[in-house]
Enzyme design. Structure first.
Site, PDB file in Angstrom:
ATOM      1  N   LEU A  22       0.824  -1.200   0.000  1.00 31.69           N
ATOM      2  CA  LEU A  22       0.000   0.000   0.000  1.00 31.69           C
ATOM      3  C   LEU A  22       0.864   1.259   0.000  1.00 31.69           C
ATOM      4  O   LEU A  22       1.860   1.343   0.714  1.00 31.69           O
ATOM      5  CB  LEU A  22      -0.926   0.009   1.220  1.00 31.69           C
ATOM      6  CG  LEU A  22      -1.908  -1.165   1.337  1.00 31.69           C
ATOM      7  CD1 LEU A  22      -2.818  -0.963   2.536  1.00 31.69           C
ATOM      8  CD2 LEU A  22      -2.727  -1.335   0.068  1.00 31.69           C
ATOM      9  N   GLY A  51       2.190  -9.233   5.806  1.00 29.01           N
ATOM     10  CA  GLY A  51       2.714  -8.532   6.981  1.00 29.01           C
ATOM     11  C   GLY A  51       2.596  -7.038   6.793  1.00 29.01           C
ATOM     12  O   GLY A  51       2.737  -6.535   5.676  1.00 29.01           O
ATOM     13  N   GLY A  52       2.315  -6.300   7.884  1.00 29.36           N
ATOM     14  CA  GLY A  52       2.195  -4.850   7.780  1.00 29.36           C
ATOM     15  C   GLY A  52       1.111  -4.468   6.791  1.00 29.36           C
ATOM     16  O   GLY A  52      -0.047  -4.855   6.918  1.00 29.36           O
ATOM     17  N   ASP A  53       1.491  -3.704   5.755  1.00 29.71           N
ATOM     18  CA  ASP A  53       0.537  -3.307   4.713  1.00 29.71           C
ATOM     19  C   ASP A  53       0.837  -4.021   3.393  1.00 29.71           C
ATOM     20  O   ASP A  53       0.609  -3.483   2.312  1.00 29.71           O
ATOM     21  CB  ASP A  53       0.560  -1.791   4.515  1.00 29.71           C
ATOM     22  CG  ASP A  53       1.935  -1.280   4.093  1.00 29.71           C
ATOM     23  OD1 ASP A  53       2.915  -2.032   4.247  1.00 29.71           O
ATOM     24  OD2 ASP A  53       2.034  -0.133   3.609  1.00 29.71           O
ATOM     25  N   GLU A  54       1.337  -5.251   3.499  1.00 28.08           N
ATOM     26  CA  GLU A  54       1.679  -6.047   2.320  1.00 28.08           C
ATOM     27  C   GLU A  54       0.726  -7.238   2.184  1.00 28.08           C
ATOM     28  O   GLU A  54       0.411  -7.919   3.171  1.00 28.08           O
ATOM     29  CB  GLU A  54       3.119  -6.557   2.405  1.00 28.08           C
ATOM     30  CG  GLU A  54       4.155  -5.448   2.421  1.00 28.08           C
ATOM     31  CD  GLU A  54       5.562  -5.963   2.662  1.00 28.08           C
ATOM     32  OE1 GLU A  54       6.519  -5.243   2.332  1.00 28.08           O
ATOM     33  OE2 GLU A  54       5.708  -7.083   3.184  1.00 28.08           O
TER      34      GLU A  54
END
Length: 628
Positions: A242, A282-285
């Site tokens: 993102l 993970g995170g915004d992935e």
């Protein structure tokens, strides 16, 4: 407690009958008979209550608290009857009967600690009423044997209180475990199903988005790759990152950030129905695997996904906008292993994000070569200092009036085997992989050492470029102090050059660091002024000593560069800064800049970067060959 009720009533009846009729005393016999009748009446009431509960309430719905209260009242009343008997009669009975009394009430107190363990309050109160008042009364008597019996009774009473407390806790736990086990057996199938589903979700599902986590996605991707290999069909892997998400997290908060991630996951589900092949990496992935999809189809899908993700997000009447960059890797063109496929898609995304953010890009052989070279350089750079592959060269900065050197700028060079690696390539690698701190500290020390060596010929300063990562290091000021201390170079001969881009980070912290350098007498220059971040605001807030005009403006003096130079000179004059012009390659440029009011000049016209061995000759004014 009720199941032990019959035994307790029988024991109370036998014990009371034994004491009343086994020991006769004309003086008190009438009281004994009346007491015994009262006891028998109480026991009959308790017997009826026990019978009623065992026959009726045990197999029907009942008020448990009320039943416990009814049982406890009968039990405590029985203990009170025994207490009254002992307290009233002990002055009139002989030693043997007194001993029998204390033994019987002690025995009943001991039995109550387990028989009445279902109710802690009842068990402890029963034991206390039986023993403690009677024992205290005996302690107050003058007879030695009564005193001793009182001590024994009181000691035994306290022990029974502790025993009743522990037994009640144990019984409560046992009853709870029994009920839990009964519930588990009764609802075994439902419980097992629910717990199995819970374990599955914990092991496979990302709790925030409801998508598969890394482990589950890798398992599915591995299986799907085998299917694609067997069916000889292509597969595309999309690595989605993102754009703008970090800003939302930092400015609006993690709660809103989590909502954005959840809604993004919902949009991915809507756009691609096979949810088994969607993952929050993970995170915004996020990752999506597209079965039986060729490269051109994957690009179309990725472009549509970006449009879908980029639609406005509305939370709490706030309209938020983000986008996405997507890297694509193909089976079998690029990889046949799921881990490698993900790595290559990540590489494509990373390149795309730097070059063309918010678009989709496919991994290529060219990217693969870049990746391999970057890895080779990263590994070699970690040992470049130890292998003596790094060195400094120095380019003079001259006075615009006399063309005499006033300082040298230290420039880093890296010779890897037979290849000279350009700084623009290896500096970015050093910053990306955390090696710039070690290299930067080495450069500072070597530059100060060189500057100290030429002080015997001429007092010239040395300028050292410092990156934002170095400035952000908590130990940066200490590293500078150590370099000056170890080499003996006075602080006034050290210039630190920074670019405007550093102020895109934590500006307040960096301004404090720069002030700390200036307080030590170190000069600070803004390099490549006018090409980076918010030039006017930076020069207003930063009390710099110099600004350096970028060589791009010097190269275009005869077109549109001169107005920029004049503007920088006016600003610098207003704030009292010296001005250095970089990239001077001709006498004509030097004259134009001097007349305009530029203080210092730097460029190939005066000298290309000099090796350390050439510095002494240069300072003596000898003719020198120019080097790269």
């Amino acid at each position: 407690m009720y199941s032990n009720g019959y035994a307790g009533i029988v024991i109370s009846l036998v014990a009371s009958s034994l004491l009343v009729f086994g020991f006769t005393n004309a003086e008190i016999q009438t009281f004994k008979i009346y007491w015994w009748v009262s006891m028998v009446g109480l026991l009959l009431i308790r017997l009826a209550d026990t019978f009623f509960w065992l026959k009726k309430n045990k197999t029907t719905e009942m008020d448990g608290k009320r039943s416990i209260l009814r049982f406890s009242v009968g039990t405590i009343a029985t203990a009170t009857m025994w207490c009254v008997y002992c307290l009233i009669l002990f002055p009139y009975i002989d030693t043997i009967e007194l001993a029998f009394n204390i033994i019987i009430v002690s025995a009943m107190a001991g039995g109550a600690s387990t028989v009445l363990a279902g109710s802690k309050a009842t068990a402890m109160l029963y034991s206390a009423i039986l023993l403690i008042p009677f024992s205290i009364a005996l302690l107050l008597e003058p007879q030695f044997h009564e005193y001793i019996l009182g001590i024994l009774g009181l000691s035994f009473g306290f022990i029974m209180l502790l025993t009743a407390n522990k037994s009640a806790d144990f019984t409560t736990l046992a009853i709870r475990l029994k009920n839990d086990n009964a519930t588990l057996v009764e609802h075994m199938e439902a419980e097992v199903t629910a717990r199995t589903h819970q374990i599955y979700e914990l092991s496979n599902i990302d709790p925030l988005t409801g998508l598969f986590n890394r482990s589950a996605f890798l398992n599915h991707l591995r299986a799907d790759l085998k299917s694609s290999i067997k069916a000889e069909k292509p597969m595309a892997l999309l690595f989605i990152d993102l754009d703008g998400f970090k800003k939302i997290n930092d400015t609006i908060g993690h709660e809103t950030g989590d909502k954005v991630l959840k809604q993004t996951a919902d949009r991915l589900k809507e756009h691609y129905k096979n949810h088994q092949l969607i993952c929050r990496w993970g995170g915004d992935e996020f990752l999506i695997a597209l079965e039986n999809t060729n490269q051109s189809e994957a690009i179309v899908i990725a472009d549509n996904l970006i449009k879908h993700i980029s639609a406005p997000y509305i939370f709490f009447k706030n309209r938020l906008s983000i986008s996405a960059t997507i890297g694509i890797a193909m089976y079998p063109e690029h990889a046949t292993n799921e881990q490698v496929l993900i790595q290559l898609a990540d590489t494509a995304m990373y390149y795309q994000k730097k070059a063309f953010p918010s678009t989709a890009g496919v991994f290529s052989a060219h990217l693969g070569k870049q990746l391999a070279r970057e890895q080779r350089l990263k590994d070699a750079l970690s040992e470049a200092i130890e292998n003596q592959q790094l060195r400094l060269v120095f380019q003079p900065i001259v006075d615009s009036e006399t063309f005499q050197p006033v300082a040298f700028e230290a420039l880093l060079r890296w010779q890897l085997v037979n290849e000279s690696i350009p700084p623009y390539e290896f500096i970015s690698i050093a910053e990306q992989y955390g090696q710039i701190r070690k290299i930067g500290a080495w450069v500072l020390c070597e530059a100060c050492k060189a500057a100290k060596s030429w002080q015997t010929q001429k007092a010239l300063s040395v300028a050292v470029n410092v990156s934002v990562i170095q400035l952000q290091d908590n130990d940066f000021i200490e590293i500078v102090d150590n370099a000056l201390s170890e080499t003996g170079l006075p602080a006034k001969y050290l210039h630190i050059e920074i670019t405007e881009s550093v102020f895109a980070a934590d500006k307040e912290t960096l301004l404090d660091k720069i002030a700390g350098l200036q307080n030590r007498g170190i000069k600070v220059s803004i390099d490549d002024f006018g090409t980076e971040y918010s030039s006017l605001s930076v020069i207003q807030e930063l009390s710099a000593d110099k600004v350096k005009i970028d060589q791009a403006f010097v190269a275009s003096l005869d077109t549109n560069g001169m107005p920029i130079v004049n503007a920088v000179l006016q600003i610098a004059k207003a704030f009292g800064y010296d001005v250095v012009a970089e990239g001077v390659e001709s006498l004509q440029q030097a004259e134009i800049l001097r007349k305009a009011g530029v203080n210092h000049l730097q460029g190939f016209y005066f000298a290309k970067p000099l090796e350390t061995s050439m510095l002494k000759k240069y300072l003596k004014g000898l003719a020198l060959p120019l080097i790269d």
